[in-house]
Enzyme design. Structure first.
Site, PDB file in Angstrom:
ATOM      1  N   TYR A 186       1.045  -1.439  -0.288  1.00 44.17           N
ATOM      2  CA  TYR A 186       0.111  -0.109  -0.258  1.00 44.17           C
ATOM      3  C   TYR A 186       0.801   0.940  -0.058  1.00 44.17           C
ATOM      4  O   TYR A 186       0.422   2.514  -0.099  1.00 44.17           O
ATOM      5  CB  TYR A 186      -1.238   0.361   1.142  1.00 44.17           C
ATOM      6  CG  TYR A 186      -2.530  -1.063   1.016  1.00 44.17           C
ATOM      7  CD1 TYR A 186      -2.030  -1.671   0.166  1.00 44.17           C
ATOM      8  CD2 TYR A 186      -3.000  -1.355   2.099  1.00 44.17           C
ATOM      9  CE1 TYR A 186      -3.188  -2.627   0.184  1.00 44.17           C
ATOM     10  CE2 TYR A 186      -3.927  -2.095   2.134  1.00 44.17           C
ATOM     11  CZ  TYR A 186      -4.321  -3.066   1.164  1.00 44.17           C
ATOM     12  OH  TYR A 186      -4.940  -3.393   0.754  1.00 44.17           O
ATOM     13  N   ASP A 245      -2.900 -18.519   1.278  1.00 48.37           N
ATOM     14  CA  ASP A 245      -4.673 -19.015   0.471  1.00 48.37           C
ATOM     15  C   ASP A 245      -5.211 -19.793   1.018  1.00 48.37           C
ATOM     16  O   ASP A 245      -6.480 -19.815   1.941  1.00 48.37           O
ATOM     17  CB  ASP A 245      -4.376 -19.255  -0.658  1.00 48.37           C
ATOM     18  CG  ASP A 245      -3.351 -19.810  -1.143  1.00 48.37           C
ATOM     19  OD1 ASP A 245      -2.164 -19.583   0.130  1.00 48.37           O
ATOM     20  OD2 ASP A 245      -2.453 -20.545  -1.627  1.00 48.37           O
ATOM     21  N   LYS A 276       3.094 -15.845   1.624  1.00 47.87           N
ATOM     22  CA  LYS A 276       3.058 -16.059   0.290  1.00 47.87           C
ATOM     23  C   LYS A 276       5.001 -16.431   0.153  1.00 47.87           C
ATOM     24  O   LYS A 276       4.867 -16.063  -0.993  1.00 47.87           O
ATOM     25  CB  LYS A 276       2.361 -15.296  -0.482  1.00 47.87           C
ATOM     26  CG  LYS A 276       2.439 -16.293  -1.836  1.00 47.87           C
ATOM     27  CD  LYS A 276       0.563 -16.947  -1.821  1.00 47.87           C
ATOM     28  CE  LYS A 276       0.271 -17.977  -3.432  1.00 47.87           C
ATOM     29  NZ  LYS A 276      -0.594 -18.934  -3.152  1.00 47.87           N
ATOM     30  N   ASP A 329      -5.150  -6.739   5.776  1.00 48.51           N
ATOM     31  CA  ASP A 329      -6.964  -6.454   5.312  1.00 48.51           C
ATOM     32  C   ASP A 329      -7.653  -6.928   5.133  1.00 48.51           C
ATOM     33  O   ASP A 329      -9.268  -6.629   5.331  1.00 48.51           O
ATOM     34  CB  ASP A 329      -6.543  -5.188   4.260  1.00 48.51           C
ATOM     35  CG  ASP A 329      -7.085  -3.977   3.537  1.00 48.51           C
ATOM     36  OD1 ASP A 329      -8.315  -4.134   4.575  1.00 48.51           O
ATOM     37  OD2 ASP A 329      -7.165  -3.660   2.641  1.00 48.51           O
ATOM     38  N   ASP A 372     -10.977  -9.037   7.510  1.00 49.15           N
ATOM     39  CA  ASP A 372     -13.012  -8.558   7.320  1.00 49.15           C
ATOM     40  C   ASP A 372     -13.552  -9.856   7.413  1.00 49.15           C
ATOM     41  O   ASP A 372     -14.137  -9.867   7.725  1.00 49.15           O
ATOM     42  CB  ASP A 372     -13.152  -7.594   5.892  1.00 49.15           C
ATOM     43  CG  ASP A 372     -13.425  -5.950   6.403  1.00 49.15           C
ATOM     44  OD1 ASP A 372     -12.663  -5.388   7.584  1.00 49.15           O
ATOM     45  OD2 ASP A 372     -13.173  -5.286   5.708  1.00 49.15           O
TER      46      ASP A 372
END
Ligand code: NAD
Length: 361
Positions: free
Chosen positions: A141, A224, A192, A248, A252
């Protein structure tokens, strides 16, 4: 020295829910020996209306000199036409940046009394208590270079950069291990590493940091698989630590396991344990002023503040068990209402928590 707490009610339902959290703080001061001074300030749309900026210098100065900040919520349709630089959300982002709050703690707790609120089967989620620690100020980000460029063949290409330095990984790792020490002493680092070199380094540094916490069990999971496991068997996790973008998304997902946005607190911490505490929900303009908002996420944010910034774990536990008591007693705001419950508004829910706190004194 008394703890210094800055209270920023913000916009929409912010002032309504924060007023209930303040009642709880007042009881802790009056009856349970909490030594704390509170001060109120302006942030978000209400700050813009009063001063022309969503983050007045006075608020920033007060936040910097406080041990902890309690924030309600910011934003609302009234301020949407404003240019981005002075929108209410800029007040929040400015605080996070200026206070260097790099560690975002997002618990997902499902009180057994509310198990039917989840879209998952009750036996999968009832009693869920996991903590996602998300790196908040680095990663893709913020990485440079970034942008949209035009290639030689005239086609446009978007690009962003995933970057983490060892020191950034180390500090979020330490934050996660320290939190695990206050919980079930298990950390799952999500990366990852099979595809991204940056998260290969992430894993290497996590293993190194973990050596300083021999009591904590460290495991690793690809993102994943972590997404799958969160909906398959979320109770396997204690603390998950991950990058800004993975956190992020996963936080959620974890929040929704609980089915109720009005119940979930959050914290954002700096390197010295100073933090900003807020419910994960927004300013809920659709119900602002109706007295229906659920104040429990904000009250539970006070519990997190006591635990992570003020070193008052015993008082944090008192708040959490008072919340559990009011749920046992059947009190429900409309967002968590189920047939047979005792429907109450914002202030009555706050009063019920205060009564439960005093009763358990
Ligand atoms: P929201 O979280 O405010 O509301 C989503 C839904 O959940 C609404 O139906 C609302 O009524 C309900 N809800 C939220 N909190 C509740 C509570 N405590 N009790 C009962 N019901 C509750 O999200 P939104 O509608 O997408 O955004 C509204 C405004 O809030 C926007 O301006 C947005 O930018 C802002 N926002 C602020 C924050 C923050 O301050 N941290 C976070 C998210 C959104």
């Amino acid at each position: 020295m008394p703890h210094k707490i800055l209270i920023l009610p913000g916009d929409g339902i912010g002032p309504e829910i924060v007023a209930e959290a303040v009642k709880v703080l007042d009881v802790l001061r009056a009856d349970f020996g909490l030594d704390a001074e509170t001060e109120q300030g302006l942030v978000g749309g209400s700050a813009y209306d009063a001063t022309g900026t969503p983050l007045p210098q006075r608020t920033l100065d007060d936040a910097k000199s406080a041990d902890a900040v309690l924030l309600g919520a910011v934003g609302g349709p009234k301020w949407e036409p404003l240019e981005i630089a002075v929108r209410p959300e800029k007040g929040l982002l400015g605080l996070r940046k200026e206070l260097a709050l790099f560690s975002n703690l997002r618990p997902a707790i499902l009180y057994p009394q509310l198990a039917s609120a989840s879209t998952l089967k009750a036996e999968v989620v009832s009693g869920l208590d996991l903590m996602i620690v998300r790196e908040l100020t680095g990663g893709i980000y913020f990485g440079q270079p970034r942008g949209v460029r035009t290639l030689e063949n005239g086609e446009r290409q978007g690009y962003n950069t995933l970057v983490y330095s060892e020191s950034e990984i180390e500090r979020i790792g330490r934050s996660a291990f320290e939190i695990a020490m206050k919980r079930d002493k298990r950390v799952c680092s999500v990366d990852k590493a099979n595809v991204l070199e940056c998260t290969e380094l992430w894993r290497e540094v996590m293993i190194r940091v973990g050596k300083d916490y021999p009591q904590v069990q460290l495991s690793h999971m690809y993102v994943d698989n972590a997404a799958m496991q969160l909906v398959k068997a979320p109770k396997q996790f204690d603390v998950m630590v991950t990058t800004n973008m993975f956190g992020d998304i996963l936080s959620d997902c974890a929040a929704m396991l609980t089915g109720s946005i009005g119940m979930l607190p959050s914290a954002s911490l700096d390197a010295n344990g100073r933090g900003m505490y807020e419910p994960i929900h927004g300013s809920a303009p659709d119900i602002a002023g109706s007295g229906k908002a659920n104040p429990l996420a904000t009250i539970l944010s006070v519990a997190m503040m006591l635990r992570y910034s003020l070193d008052e774990d015993g008082l944090a536990q008192r708040i959490e068990s008072a919340v559990s008591t009011v749920l046992d007693q059947g009190y429900r705001t409309p967002d968590i209402f189920a047939a047979g419950a005792n429907e109450v508004g914002t202030a009555a829910m706050g009063d019920a928590v205060v009564t439960a706190l005093r009763a358990n004194a």
